[in-house]
Design a protein around this motif. Structure first.
Motif, PDB file in Angstrom:
ATOM      1  N   TYR A 163       0.810  -1.224   0.000  1.00 58.24           N
ATOM      2  CA  TYR A 163       0.000   0.000   0.000  1.00 58.24           C
ATOM      3  C   TYR A 163       0.846   1.278   0.000  1.00 58.24           C
ATOM      4  O   TYR A 163       0.640   2.177  -0.806  1.00 58.24           O
ATOM      5  N   ILE A 166       2.669   2.448  -3.372  1.00 59.19           N
ATOM      6  CA  ILE A 166       2.022   2.876  -4.618  1.00 59.19           C
ATOM      7  C   ILE A 166       1.466   4.299  -4.520  1.00 59.19           C
ATOM      8  O   ILE A 166       1.087   4.767  -3.460  1.00 59.19           O
TER       9      ILE A 166
ATOM     10  N   ASP B  18      -1.721   8.426  -1.640  1.00 59.40           N
ATOM     11  CA  ASP B  18      -1.908   7.003  -1.912  1.00 59.40           C
ATOM     12  C   ASP B  18      -2.681   6.818  -3.220  1.00 59.40           C
ATOM     13  O   ASP B  18      -2.939   7.788  -3.941  1.00 59.40           O
ATOM     14  N   ALA B  23      -4.216  11.813   1.287  1.00 61.36           N
ATOM     15  CA  ALA B  23      -3.093  11.754   2.215  1.00 61.36           C
ATOM     16  C   ALA B  23      -3.101  10.389   2.903  1.00 61.36           C
ATOM     17  O   ALA B  23      -4.153   9.762   3.046  1.00 61.36           O
ATOM     18  N   THR B  24      -1.920   9.932   3.302  1.00 64.22           N
ATOM     19  CA  THR B  24      -1.831   8.649   4.004  1.00 64.22           C
ATOM     20  C   THR B  24      -1.563   8.912   5.486  1.00 64.22           C
ATOM     21  O   THR B  24      -1.130  10.001   5.866  1.00 64.22           O
ATOM     22  N   LEU B  25      -1.793   7.882   6.287  1.00 61.61           N
ATOM     23  CA  LEU B  25      -1.524   8.015   7.717  1.00 61.61           C
ATOM     24  C   LEU B  25      -0.040   8.304   8.000  1.00 61.61           C
ATOM     25  O   LEU B  25       0.270   9.199   8.794  1.00 61.61           O
ATOM     26  N   PRO B  26       0.903   7.585   7.352  1.00 60.77           N
ATOM     27  CA  PRO B  26       2.314   7.933   7.582  1.00 60.77           C
ATOM     28  C   PRO B  26       2.643   9.371   7.151  1.00 60.77           C
ATOM     29  O   PRO B  26       3.465  10.033   7.781  1.00 60.77           O
ATOM     30  N   GLY B  30       4.050  12.160   9.484  1.00 61.14           N
ATOM     31  CA  GLY B  30       5.250  12.932   9.124  1.00 61.14           C
ATOM     32  C   GLY B  30       5.025  14.419   9.332  1.00 61.14           C
ATOM     33  O   GLY B  30       5.886  15.121   9.871  1.00 61.14           O
ATOM     34  N   MET B 175       7.706   7.133  12.194  1.00 60.62           N
ATOM     35  CA  MET B 175       6.721   7.062  11.123  1.00 60.62           C
ATOM     36  C   MET B 175       6.819   5.754  10.335  1.00 60.62           C
ATOM     37  O   MET B 175       5.848   5.305   9.748  1.00 60.62           O
ATOM     38  N   GLU B 179       4.141   3.078   8.859  1.00 65.69           N
ATOM     39  CA  GLU B 179       4.144   2.603   7.474  1.00 65.69           C
ATOM     40  C   GLU B 179       4.118   1.070   7.412  1.00 65.69           C
ATOM     41  O   GLU B 179       3.340   0.490   6.660  1.00 65.69           O
ATOM     42  N   VAL B 182       0.509  -0.067   8.520  1.00 68.01           N
ATOM     43  CA  VAL B 182      -0.595   0.124   7.566  1.00 68.01           C
ATOM     44  C   VAL B 182      -0.443  -0.778   6.334  1.00 68.01           C
ATOM     45  O   VAL B 182      -1.438  -1.104   5.686  1.00 68.01           O
TER      46      VAL B 182
END
Lengths: 243, 243
Positions: A163, A166, B18, B23-26, B30, B175, B179, B182
């Motif tokens: 995940y 990408i 993603d 936006a992603t959790l990591p 960050g 972080m 990553e 997730v």
């Protein structure tokens, strides 16, 4: 009116640096992507504009040459500009300036514009007005050329595309290629030397859940040829110079 | 004079989001690290100041609650402030505001101050003047509490700690834990649901070249207990809530 050269400031945050307290190559690559995105967006060629034309930018080649890496808690300025536009590619250059005003590196990158549905290249010259932004600012390194993968290289590592790997195009994020490449070198090398040259050719998309293997060969003193493969198909080739 | 609440703006760059263009959790983690670093630095408690006192900040616990994830090409504002300081920890809160002025989440984090050499906790109250920065701004979520790892959880993945995983403290970057966590969930889950709650307890340092295993158990509908181990020693525990 916006000038042709964009300048963006980034901070090297202590807790995001490497064990040496210095910026990393994937971090600098991330700043390059951010600056490129911002520069294009401000001039009408950003992600949203491209999507409205059923297109996306795809990074094809990069040549990054650095004399060193900035320290944590410092700020850098990234200058970026378009140096060439032709049917197949646009060339974007970068100059890296540290907070004392010294230049610590340059980069050149080639971008293709692909159709979102067909994933095939579209004519970059069709993007009206883009050539107006070409700057003749000097970038004292070679263009990002074609890299031929070394013969007889050896398997260094392999990984499954996850995940976090990408991006919005649903393929391996351009910076994650770099992260996977820099991770095959032992920490001892980072204690003694630095990656001063990094050249990369993106060949095809690394897809979610596929297993990619990294092959390595030291082709001459301090120069490594790296390539990424899926089922013997070339995904990406890089050349790394340590000094 | 600087106020007690710091507000920092971050852009959700398309090519760093993603596959959903979000936006992603990591990435949000960050930004939290960057905002925390900046806020502390501006008030005399940043990395450089701490190092001059032979100390570094170590993130111990975090509770992040989000109602959604911002889209690419948008800007978010991170508000951060110190809500408590005691001998063992300082508590730092975060509020996430989207570009329309709507709050899409909050977080609370606990930080310890350790001695660089001994790696043991030092008295946070010894940092003179730090209590002056405490703000009573509301943060409508629970403090980051202790998480007990689930029994009978199953091995979900394992990985070797590499160069890109480690930070300036020479342990697994805060972080990167997120990553790796997730990444154990399949893409299909991200297509249907989102991680709305993420709680984490950092227990001990993940070291370079060590193999870490991730164990997973769905403890109730949409709630997963995750933990990271090295040779059966607990490294980190997390609880993930999907909605």
């Amino acid at each position: 009116m916006l000038g042709n050269i964009g300048t963006y400031t980034y901070t090297i945050d202590a807790y995001l640096t490497d064990f040496r307290g210095k910026a990393t190559l994937p971090m600098i690559g991330g700043f390059m992507l951010q600056a490129a995105t911002r520069h294009a967006e401000e001039r009408g060629f950003g992600y949203s504009c491209m999507v409205s034309k059923q297109r996306v930018w795809v990074l094809t080649r990069m040549n990054i040459q650095l004399s060193g890496y900035p320290d944590n808690d410092t700020q850098i300025k990234l200058h970026t500009w378009v140096s060439d536009v032709n049917k197949l590619f646009t060339e974007r250059c970068f100059a890296f300036e540290d907070q004392n005003g010294n230049y610590f590196g340059y980069a050149r990158s080639l971008w293709a514009s692909i159709d979102i549905q067909t994933r095939r290249a579209t004519n970059v010259l069709e993007l009206e007005g883009m050539t107006d932004f070409i700057s003749d600012k000097e970038c004292p390194i070679d263009s990002a050329g074609k890299i031929v993968p070394a013969k007889d290289s050896e398997l260094a590592d392999s990984f499954i595309v996850k995940y976090s790997d990408i991006d919005i195009n649903k393929h391996l994020n351009s910076m994650k290629y770099i992260e996977h490449f820099v991770d095959i070198f032992p920490l001892e090398l980072y204690q003694k030397k630095e990656i001063k040259g990094f050249e990369i050719n993106y060949i095809t998309e690394g897809k979610y859940a596929s297993e990619l293997s990294i092959f390595k060969k030291e082709i001459s003193d301090n120069i490594y040829s790296l390539d990424m493969r899926h089922d013997d198909k070339a995904i990406c080739v890089a050349r790394v110079t340590w000094k």
